[in-house]
Design a protein around this motif. Sequence first.
Motif, PDB file in Angstrom:
ATOM      1  N   GLU A 142      14.983  -5.388  13.655  1.00 54.37           N
ATOM      2  CA  GLU A 142      14.918  -4.842  12.308  1.00 54.37           C
ATOM      3  C   GLU A 142      13.478  -5.043  11.751  1.00 54.37           C
ATOM      4  OE1 GLU A 142      17.485  -3.574  10.770  1.00 54.37           O
ATOM      5  OE2 GLU A 142      19.237  -3.972  11.877  1.00 54.37           O
ATOM      6  N   THR A 143      13.167  -4.049  10.799  1.00 57.93           N
ATOM      7  CA  THR A 143      12.132  -4.299  10.321  1.00 57.93           C
ATOM      8  C   THR A 143      11.965  -4.958   9.013  1.00 57.93           C
ATOM      9  OG1 THR A 143      11.543  -1.894  10.995  1.00 57.93           O
ATOM     10  CG2 THR A 143      10.360  -2.389   9.238  1.00 57.93           C
ATOM     11  N   VAL A 144      11.088  -5.903   8.875  1.00 53.04           N
ATOM     12  CA  VAL A 144      11.008  -6.948   8.067  1.00 53.04           C
ATOM     13  C   VAL A 144       9.751  -6.698   7.028  1.00 53.04           C
ATOM     14  CG1 VAL A 144      10.978  -9.556   7.500  1.00 53.04           C
ATOM     15  CG2 VAL A 144      12.054  -8.757   9.435  1.00 53.04           C
ATOM     16  N   VAL A 145       9.870  -6.614   5.755  1.00 48.46           N
ATOM     17  CA  VAL A 145       8.678  -6.274   4.845  1.00 48.46           C
ATOM     18  C   VAL A 145       8.640  -6.762   3.705  1.00 48.46           C
ATOM     19  CG1 VAL A 145       7.374  -4.187   3.847  1.00 48.46           C
ATOM     20  CG2 VAL A 145       8.725  -3.748   6.004  1.00 48.46           C
ATOM     21  N   ASP A 146       7.903  -7.704   3.725  1.00 52.64           N
ATOM     22  CA  ASP A 146       7.637  -8.442   2.294  1.00 52.64           C
ATOM     23  C   ASP A 146       6.251  -8.328   1.961  1.00 52.64           C
ATOM     24  OD1 ASP A 146       5.672  -9.939   4.142  1.00 52.64           O
ATOM     25  OD2 ASP A 146       6.568 -11.798   3.852  1.00 52.64           O
ATOM     26  N   GLY A 147       5.587  -8.879   0.965  1.00 54.37           N
ATOM     27  CA  GLY A 147       4.434  -8.622   0.429  1.00 54.37           C
ATOM     28  C   GLY A 147       3.198  -8.822   1.317  1.00 54.37           C
ATOM     29  N   ASN A 148       3.474  -9.977   2.365  1.00 48.46           N
ATOM     30  CA  ASN A 148       2.288  -9.924   3.460  1.00 48.46           C
ATOM     31  C   ASN A 148       2.250  -8.809   4.226  1.00 48.46           C
ATOM     32  OD1 ASN A 148       1.235 -12.624   2.937  1.00 48.46           O
ATOM     33  ND2 ASN A 148       3.094 -13.352   3.687  1.00 48.46           N
ATOM     34  N   VAL A 149       3.470  -8.298   4.815  1.00 48.51           N
ATOM     35  CA  VAL A 149       3.528  -7.040   5.602  1.00 48.51           C
ATOM     36  C   VAL A 149       2.950  -5.918   4.857  1.00 48.51           C
ATOM     37  CG1 VAL A 149       5.235  -5.759   6.951  1.00 48.51           C
ATOM     38  CG2 VAL A 149       5.518  -8.196   6.849  1.00 48.51           C
ATOM     39  N   GLU A 150       3.347  -5.761   3.633  1.00 46.08           N
ATOM     40  CA  GLU A 150       2.890  -4.433   2.926  1.00 46.08           C
ATOM     41  C   GLU A 150       1.356  -4.446   2.774  1.00 46.08           C
ATOM     42  OE1 GLU A 150       6.330  -3.725  -0.265  1.00 46.08           O
ATOM     43  OE2 GLU A 150       4.886  -4.796  -0.870  1.00 46.08           O
ATOM     44  N   ARG A 151       0.690  -5.649   2.802  1.00 41.59           N
ATOM     45  CA  ARG A 151      -0.698  -5.809   2.670  1.00 41.59           C
ATOM     46  C   ARG A 151      -1.202  -5.442   4.090  1.00 41.59           C
ATOM     47  NH1 ARG A 151      -0.761  -9.821   0.591  1.00 41.59           N
ATOM     48  NH2 ARG A 151      -1.076 -11.533   2.063  1.00 41.59           N
ATOM     49  N   VAL A 152      -0.761  -5.770   4.835  1.00 44.33           N
ATOM     50  CA  VAL A 152      -1.172  -5.615   6.405  1.00 44.33           C
ATOM     51  C   VAL A 152      -1.148  -4.274   6.749  1.00 44.33           C
ATOM     52  CG1 VAL A 152      -0.732  -6.129   8.888  1.00 44.33           C
ATOM     53  CG2 VAL A 152      -0.706  -7.898   7.265  1.00 44.33           C
ATOM     54  N   MET A 153       0.130  -3.598   6.393  1.00 47.89           N
ATOM     55  CA  MET A 153       0.343  -2.173   6.780  1.00 47.89           C
ATOM     56  C   MET A 153      -0.864  -1.289   5.704  1.00 47.89           C
ATOM     57  SD  MET A 153       2.299  -1.862   9.377  1.00 47.89           S
ATOM     58  CE  MET A 153       2.159  -3.555  10.070  1.00 47.89           C
ATOM     59  N   ALA A 154      -0.830  -1.575   4.720  1.00 46.66           N
ATOM     60  CA  ALA A 154      -1.829  -0.949   3.862  1.00 46.66           C
ATOM     61  C   ALA A 154      -3.227  -0.757   4.267  1.00 46.66           C
ATOM     62  CB  ALA A 154      -1.774  -1.271   2.361  1.00 46.66           C
ATOM     63  N   ARG A 155      -3.774  -1.950   4.781  1.00 43.80           N
ATOM     64  CA  ARG A 155      -5.205  -1.969   5.331  1.00 43.80           C
ATOM     65  C   ARG A 155      -5.258  -1.480   6.790  1.00 43.80           C
ATOM     66  NH1 ARG A 155      -6.341  -8.359   3.142  1.00 43.80           N
ATOM     67  NH2 ARG A 155      -6.536  -7.527   1.116  1.00 43.80           N
ATOM     68  N   LEU A 156      -4.043  -1.763   7.668  1.00 43.36           N
ATOM     69  CA  LEU A 156      -4.112  -1.068   8.795  1.00 43.36           C
ATOM     70  C   LEU A 156      -4.192   0.304   8.940  1.00 43.36           C
ATOM     71  CD1 LEU A 156      -3.925  -1.988  11.913  1.00 43.36           C
ATOM     72  CD2 LEU A 156      -1.491  -1.773  11.852  1.00 43.36           C
ATOM     73  N   HIS A 157      -3.550   0.999   7.924  1.00 43.16           N
ATOM     74  CA  HIS A 157      -3.612   2.470   7.946  1.00 43.16           C
ATOM     75  C   HIS A 157      -4.118   2.955   6.739  1.00 43.16           C
ATOM     76  CE1 HIS A 157      -0.509   2.627  11.209  1.00 43.16           C
ATOM     77  NE2 HIS A 157      -0.075   1.489  10.478  1.00 43.16           N
ATOM     78  N   ASP A 158      -5.039   2.351   6.076  1.00 48.78           N
ATOM     79  CA  ASP A 158      -5.696   2.699   4.885  1.00 48.78           C
ATOM     80  C   ASP A 158      -4.990   3.522   3.940  1.00 48.78           C
ATOM     81  OD1 ASP A 158      -8.184   2.774   3.474  1.00 48.78           O
ATOM     82  OD2 ASP A 158      -9.093   4.602   4.254  1.00 48.78           O
ATOM     83  N   VAL A 159      -3.859   2.692   3.538  1.00 47.55           N
ATOM     84  CA  VAL A 159      -2.941   3.602   2.580  1.00 47.55           C
ATOM     85  C   VAL A 159      -3.343   3.164   1.021  1.00 47.55           C
ATOM     86  CG1 VAL A 159      -0.666   3.719   1.805  1.00 47.55           C
ATOM     87  CG2 VAL A 159      -1.036   3.594   4.089  1.00 47.55           C
ATOM     88  N   HIS A 160      -3.663   4.375   0.265  1.00 48.35           N
ATOM     89  CA  HIS A 160      -4.383   4.049  -1.231  1.00 48.35           C
ATOM     90  C   HIS A 160      -3.155   4.483  -1.987  1.00 48.35           C
ATOM     91  CE1 HIS A 160      -8.562   3.574  -0.183  1.00 48.35           C
ATOM     92  NE2 HIS A 160      -8.015   3.767   0.918  1.00 48.35           N
ATOM     93  N   THR A 161      -2.084   4.750  -1.786  1.00 52.58           N
ATOM     94  CA  THR A 161      -1.111   5.193  -2.761  1.00 52.58           C
ATOM     95  C   THR A 161      -0.677   3.803  -3.311  1.00 52.58           C
ATOM     96  OG1 THR A 161       0.046   6.815  -1.250  1.00 52.58           O
ATOM     97  CG2 THR A 161       1.410   5.834  -2.897  1.00 52.58           C
ATOM     98  N   PRO A 162      -0.533   3.365  -4.657  1.00 47.91           N
ATOM     99  CA  PRO A 162      -0.401   2.136  -5.168  1.00 47.91           C
ATOM    100  C   PRO A 162       1.084   1.634  -5.118  1.00 47.91           C
ATOM    101  CG  PRO A 162      -0.460   4.015  -6.967  1.00 47.91           C
ATOM    102  CD  PRO A 162      -0.745   4.374  -5.612  1.00 47.91           C
ATOM    103  N   LEU A 163       1.181   0.452  -4.945  1.00 55.66           N
ATOM    104  CA  LEU A 163       2.499   0.020  -5.092  1.00 55.66           C
ATOM    105  C   LEU A 163       3.147   0.109  -6.489  1.00 55.66           C
ATOM    106  CD1 LEU A 163       1.975  -3.230  -2.710  1.00 55.66           C
ATOM    107  CD2 LEU A 163       3.764  -1.344  -2.218  1.00 55.66           C
ATOM    108  N   PRO A 164       4.382   0.086  -6.495  1.00 53.04           N
ATOM    109  CA  PRO A 164       5.393   0.271  -5.570  1.00 53.04           C
ATOM    110  C   PRO A 164       5.837   1.692  -4.890  1.00 53.04           C
ATOM    111  CG  PRO A 164       6.413   0.303  -7.579  1.00 53.04           C
ATOM    112  CD  PRO A 164       5.094   0.034  -7.956  1.00 53.04           C
ATOM    113  N   ALA A 165       5.037   2.652  -5.420  1.00 51.30           N
ATOM    114  CA  ALA A 165       5.266   3.855  -4.927  1.00 51.30           C
ATOM    115  C   ALA A 165       5.193   3.828  -3.195  1.00 51.30           C
ATOM    116  CB  ALA A 165       4.359   4.970  -5.516  1.00 51.30           C
ATOM    117  N   ALA A 166       4.100   3.255  -3.040  1.00 50.89           N
ATOM    118  CA  ALA A 166       3.929   3.074  -1.520  1.00 50.89           C
ATOM    119  C   ALA A 166       4.867   2.494  -0.396  1.00 50.89           C
ATOM    120  CB  ALA A 166       2.252   2.641  -1.131  1.00 50.89           C
ATOM    121  N   LYS A 167       5.889   1.837  -1.157  1.00 49.89           N
ATOM    122  CA  LYS A 167       6.764   1.293  -0.393  1.00 49.89           C
ATOM    123  C   LYS A 167       7.327   1.799   0.888  1.00 49.89           C
ATOM    124  CE  LYS A 167       8.035  -2.500  -3.349  1.00 49.89           C
ATOM    125  NZ  LYS A 167       7.974  -3.762  -2.700  1.00 49.89           N
TER     126      LYS A 167
END
Length: 353
Positions: A142-167
Amino acid sequence: MCEAAETRHLLDWYDHHARDLPWRVSPVARAAGVRPDPYRVWLSEIMLQQTTVAAVRAYFDRFTARWPSVTDLAHAEDADVMGEWAGLGYYARARNLLKCARVVASDLGGAFPETRDALQALPGIGPYTSAAIAAIAFDQAETVVDGNVERVMARLHDVHTPLPAAKPELTARAAHLTPKARPGDYAQAVMDLGATVCTPRSPACGICPLMSACAARAAGTAGELPRKSPKKAKPTRHGIAYVAQRPDGALLLETRPARGLLGGMLGWPGSDWCDDPTPRPPLDASWQELPEEARHTFTHFHLRLRVMVAHVDTTSTPETGDFHAPHGFHPSKLPTVMRKVFDLARGSLREMV
């Protein structure tokens, strides 16, 4: 889902750098066949909702020492559980904790279900918590996504869409990296990376196992991510708290209604919390207002409580609440805002604790 290079690098890093947490089975022990206790995983995940690891440790240790199994917790008195939870905040979690424990103990023979869907059908378990328990306790992919995971994924893929829209995008990115083998270790590895290396401020990119693959590091934008939409200003509500004491030192307390903020917790009788509260003293007395207010911030609003103190006769009969003898009163069992009221009133009370 796939076995991406990033996943392998992260699991290798986790094998050497996993945090030592009281509810966790280390990767070494897990590889040797030690399985996590679903009760401890569930309890920790409920406690960790919107709460830091540092704040949770002592509560987790006390809970598991007093109630070592879900069946033990299911048979606990509500007031005892709410008292042990006092200070941890978000008190609906404690009420749902008891509901869930009782369902598992009475309807499921004391065993937690292993699938995300079955877990999510239990009281107090939502999409994130069900995924975390399924992955960590039962090695479900299962995919587990908390605030830490969101931050890692945003940086790993350089995602600039702001949260919560980027979820949705960040969840999809996380799902792509979640492996079929060791998904529980992987889920904890991403959270550990976010908590210890890919931190909100000043990320330690130089020691990150995903350094070479991180698009934000290459772009020089890691420190800016994840972006977040501006928060709305919190309103301020007002209220009145009444602290009454008898000659024998007993204090007047009430158990708050089960629903609503601080539901089921002990507290001081008082008014509603609103813009212009109506005074509601629990009994007739010579109430004296303290010069300071008790101030507290909840998730959606700030609260400012006027504190009224009175010494009353032994024969006084309150309209709400009951008097608690000094030996049975423990300030530590009060929720934080009520403890703040007590701390302000303490100087006006007879010696009792």
